[in-house]
Design a protein around this motif. Sequence first.
Motif, short mmCIF file in Angstrom:
data_model
loop_
_atom_site.label_atom_id
_atom_site.label_comp_id
_atom_site.label_asym_id
_atom_site.label_seq_id
_atom_site.Cartn_x
_atom_site.Cartn_y
_atom_site.Cartn_z
N GLU A 100 0.78 -1.42 0.03
CA GLU A 100 -0.01 0.31 -0.15
C GLU A 100 0.28 1.68 0.23
N PHE A 228 8.07 3.57 5.77
CA PHE A 228 7.66 4.81 5.37
C PHE A 228 8.70 5.81 4.99
N LEU B 217 -4.96 4.37 0.51
CA LEU B 217 -4.70 4.06 1.76
C LEU B 217 -5.70 3.68 2.12
N ARG B 218 -6.07 2.59 3.13
CA ARG B 218 -7.33 1.88 3.65
C ARG B 218 -6.95 3.03 5.39
N GLU B 220 -6.74 1.92 8.54
CA GLU B 220 -5.79 2.21 9.67
C GLU B 220 -3.94 1.89 9.03
N THR B 221 -4.53 1.86 7.61
CA THR B 221 -3.03 1.62 6.72
C THR B 221 -2.57 4.41 7.21
N LEU B 224 -1.59 5.01 10.59
CA LEU B 224 -0.54 4.77 10.90
C LEU B 224 0.22 5.31 10.38
N GLU B 225 0.33 6.16 8.94
CA GLU B 225 0.80 6.09 8.27
C GLU B 225 0.98 8.11 8.96
#
Lengths: 236, 236
Positions: A100, A228, B217-218, B220-221, B224-225
């Motif tokens: 992703e 990241f 991005l999802r 949850e992603t 977190l990003e």
Amino acid sequence: MHLFYTPDIDASHPMYFLNEEESKHCIRVLRLQVGDRVQLIDGRGGLYNAEISEAHPKRTILKINSVQTGFGKRNHYLHIAIAPTKNIERFEWFLEKATEIGIDEITPIICQRSERKEVKIERSAKIITSAIKQSLKAYHPILNAPIAFNQFVKQQFEGQKFIAHCMDESKTGLAAEVEKQSAYVILIGPEGDFSPAEVEGALQNGFKAITLGESRLRTETAALEACFEINFLNRK
Amino acid sequence: MHLFYTPDIDASHPMYFLNEEESKHCIRVLRLQVGDRVQLIDGRGGLYNAEISEAHPKRTILKINSVQTGFGKRNHYLHIAIAPTKNIERFEWFLEKATEIGIDEITPIICQRSERKEVKIERSAKIITSAIKQSLKAYHPILNAPIAFNQFVKQQFEGQKFIAHCMDESKTGLAAEVEKQSAYVILIGPEGDFSPAEVEGALQNGFKAITLGESRLRTETAALEACFEINFLNRK
């Protein structure tokens, strides 16, 4: 719009035949009909706009309306070599998230302290494929077969090489080390970290020790942190 | 070394009594004995070195040898308000990873397009607790009860306020916006993104629209990003 992964597509051909499985999914499950529009990605940067010209449940024919190459091409190349986690779900979670966020190549490395020595590559590849479809990535990350750590570090790589070990040594962060828009190989160790001999072997082969911050991270979290950071540092 | 989460510990007291559950775990499962050393974290920055002075399976007594306060104290305050994901495992995964990387407060927000309207807070809190033990964090992130988006954005917050929506508008990244060593509240929307009305409501309440990069991005992603970026930008 519905998206299909079609690695065997020929960009020069105006038509594409979905295989039996995809045809069944397309017609029986999604119930798409003639004229419905779909998108295709070839995993090599090609994004295709197509429409259904024949809604056959075993051999659906798609008409290609337009092709875009180099879709979402990134300005760097990231290769993460990670020791597969004891709990395979954590490794698979990394595959999904890294795809992703942006990654080009993943190699499972078997280390001295690895509790897991093998990975079901086909299963892992499917997770990556569903992640590129979900996040509309036209490039399919490469997933290599597992390889012993000592063999891996002896290989030749372009660009910068890093090892993120947890031993107490002075280490700098990627922000200070990274040359932007380059290629990177980053080594991430198993639950018990790399052995001192492995760290030494990596350093002797030109890998530079880096830190991913103060937090104590799980293997899959450390690998994603590296992912990241590299993407963030290369962001335009 | 074995670690116990003891939020009720009194730093001024030389002894601590493990509750029945922890005592059983300590003596019957871990089979620790008198003199064995353990660590305690109180969730408020306190890290305690202790040893077992009485190995009672229901009422184990620990002798506190030393206390370190403000252990791993971070130089900023991050509060992420996130729409719980339809698949709760994805939300729980975010809780674990954000705790590992560094977060102070999490609020589940129920949005117009949220498919999930509730969260089992106790279960989620347990996931955070096991994550702080695993990653040796002496501060326990605060997990608030779910709240409606419209109520949340009207609240008063210290520091900077951001909303990471996916609508096509000119947005800047956190790197350009963040004042370092500050407090931050970041809104992350559900699978279908925030509604235009919600985005408007956030902007009217002083939230600034930001982008988390080019990737799709999802939920949850994306959360977190944001967590990675804030921690990375505040890294010394």
